[in-house]
Design a protein around this motif. Structure first.
Motif, short mmCIF file in Angstrom:
data_model
loop_
_atom_site.label_atom_id
_atom_site.label_comp_id
_atom_site.label_asym_id
_atom_site.label_seq_id
_atom_site.Cartn_x
_atom_site.Cartn_y
_atom_site.Cartn_z
N GLY A 84 0.79 -1.23 0.00
CA GLY A 84 0.00 0.00 0.00
C GLY A 84 0.82 1.27 0.00
O GLY A 84 0.26 2.36 0.13
N MET A 85 2.12 1.17 -0.13
CA MET A 85 3.00 2.33 -0.21
C MET A 85 4.34 1.88 -0.76
O MET A 85 4.68 0.70 -0.72
CB MET A 85 3.19 3.00 1.16
CG MET A 85 3.83 2.11 2.23
SD MET A 85 3.97 2.89 3.86
CE MET A 85 5.26 4.08 3.57
N ARG A 86 5.09 2.82 -1.31
CA ARG A 86 6.41 2.49 -1.82
C ARG A 86 7.36 2.17 -0.66
O ARG A 86 7.24 2.75 0.42
CB ARG A 86 6.99 3.67 -2.62
CG ARG A 86 6.30 3.92 -3.95
CD ARG A 86 6.96 5.09 -4.66
NE ARG A 86 6.35 5.35 -5.94
CZ ARG A 86 6.69 4.74 -7.07
NH1 ARG A 86 7.66 3.84 -7.04
NH2 ARG A 86 6.09 5.03 -8.20
N PRO A 87 8.30 1.25 -0.87
CA PRO A 87 9.29 1.00 0.18
C PRO A 87 10.02 2.28 0.56
O PRO A 87 10.40 3.08 -0.30
CB PRO A 87 10.24 -0.01 -0.46
CG PRO A 87 9.40 -0.71 -1.48
CD PRO A 87 8.47 0.34 -2.02
N ALA A 88 10.20 2.49 1.85
CA ALA A 88 10.96 3.65 2.31
C ALA A 88 12.39 3.55 1.82
O ALA A 88 12.95 2.45 1.73
CB ALA A 88 10.92 3.72 3.83
N PRO A 89 13.02 4.68 1.49
CA PRO A 89 14.39 4.63 0.97
C PRO A 89 15.40 4.20 2.03
O PRO A 89 15.13 4.24 3.24
CB PRO A 89 14.64 6.07 0.51
CG PRO A 89 13.68 6.90 1.28
CD PRO A 89 12.47 6.05 1.50
N GLN A 90 16.58 3.82 1.57
CA GLN A 90 17.66 3.37 2.44
C GLN A 90 17.98 4.38 3.54
O GLN A 90 18.18 4.02 4.69
CB GLN A 90 18.91 3.10 1.60
CG GLN A 90 20.21 2.93 2.38
CD GLN A 90 20.37 1.57 3.02
OE1 GLN A 90 19.75 0.60 2.62
NE2 GLN A 90 21.21 1.51 4.05
N ARG A 91 17.98 5.67 3.20
CA ARG A 91 18.37 6.68 4.19
C ARG A 91 17.41 6.72 5.38
O ARG A 91 17.82 6.99 6.51
CB ARG A 91 18.46 8.06 3.53
CG ARG A 91 17.16 8.54 2.91
CD ARG A 91 17.27 9.94 2.32
NE ARG A 91 16.05 10.33 1.65
CZ ARG A 91 14.96 10.76 2.28
NH1 ARG A 91 14.95 10.85 3.60
NH2 ARG A 91 13.88 11.10 1.61
#
Length: 294
Positions: free
Chosen positions: A12-19
């Protein structure tokens, strides 16, 4: 099937970025650094307390001239061990898949995240690596022939958000690894340990770190020696079983990591009447991580 129906579409959402995931690990890094500092301070106190006893014992044997050849020989042996570098084992990678039942999936590299941490005191030798592209994690610690201590941790992981308001998440993995470790000593303390496990970080949907519902460290070896040491040990495991479970909710997202770490501490070989060395090395491959939501 996973190519036709990407796992990310379940969340339901894009994966959070590495940072963002990396920033959430800062609390863990502070905790690990605190552990390292407290343990190192305790080690130095014990060395100071035992020093007069060690000197008296060596004097009863005839003085440092009788002991020095043994210490020099042990130091040369340790130097040879230090040069033996481990490589992660080759593992036949499973296919990424979605399976029915409750709901679950097997996640394979490339993972979303990678992370490393290390601390050292006294000039210890430290190597630590993580590669999300192939799931390789590992560390190589050695007290570098002098009084020193080192700790390290490393991980690969992926983004997960529950598709239901509340649920129970079960995670499993079977990392393969090669390892080597040693403690060698004479009237001085030496320590080596290594571990493997799951770490799960919980985040708000805005990206703020909100705790660690899973903090697992399964000890693979753990040795404290003083008089002669445990010697050199090495081996491998083609699939070490890891399992963890936690309550989850859709008001958060989660970074699910397989991590490993260890510590090595020795007094070195500079003293004329006592000395110790230790090493701790692990090279692992995480071919897949499976999650199942109930």
């Amino acid at each position: 099937m996973a190519d036709e129906f990407p796992l990310a579409s379940l969340y339901g959402m894009r994966p959070a970025p590495q940072r963002v995931a990396q920033a959430g690990m800062s609390a863990l890094e502070e905790e690990l650094q605190g552990r390292f500092d407290r343990t190192r301070a305790d080690e130095k106190e014990r060395v100071k307390a035992f020093d007069p006893m060690a000197k008296a014992f060596v004097a009863s044997l005839g003085g440092e001239e009788r002991v020095r050849p043994t210490l020099e020989r042990l130091a040369r042996t340790e130097d040879r061990r230090r040069k033996q570098k481990l490589a992660p084992p080759d593992v036949a990678g499973p296919a990424e898949r979605i399976f029915t039942g409750s709901i679950g999936a097997t996640v394979v590299p490339t993972y979303n995240y990678q992370w490393t941490w290390s601390a050292q005191d006294g000039g210890a030798s430290v190597g630590v690596n993580a590669n999300r592209n192939n799931g390789a994690i590992g560390f190589d610690l050695w007290n570098a022939g002098q009084s020193a201590s080192a700790s390290a941790a490393t991980a690969v992981g992926f983004f997960f958000r529950p598709m239901v308001t509340n649920g129970i998440l079960r995670i499993s993995s079977n990392p393969a690894f090669n390892y080597s470790w040693w403690t060698s000593c004479w009237l001085a303390s030496a320590h080596s340990d290594g571990w493997l496990g799951f770490y799960v970080g919980r985040y708000t949907l805005a990206g703020g770190f909100d705790g660690a519902p899973v903090f697992q460290q399964s000890m693979l070896w753990n040795d404290d020696s003083w008089f002669s040491g445990a010697g050199f040990h090495s081996g491998s495991n083609s699939g070490y079983p890891l399992f963890a479970q936690s309550n989850v909710d859709s008001a958060h997202w989660y970074a699910i990591w397989v991590w490993c770490g260890g510590r090595a501490t020795g007094a070195g070989w500079g003293s004329p009447f006592s000395g110790s060395g230790a090493g701790s090395s692990l090279a692992a491959t995480v071919p897949s991580i499976t999650w199942e939501l109930f």
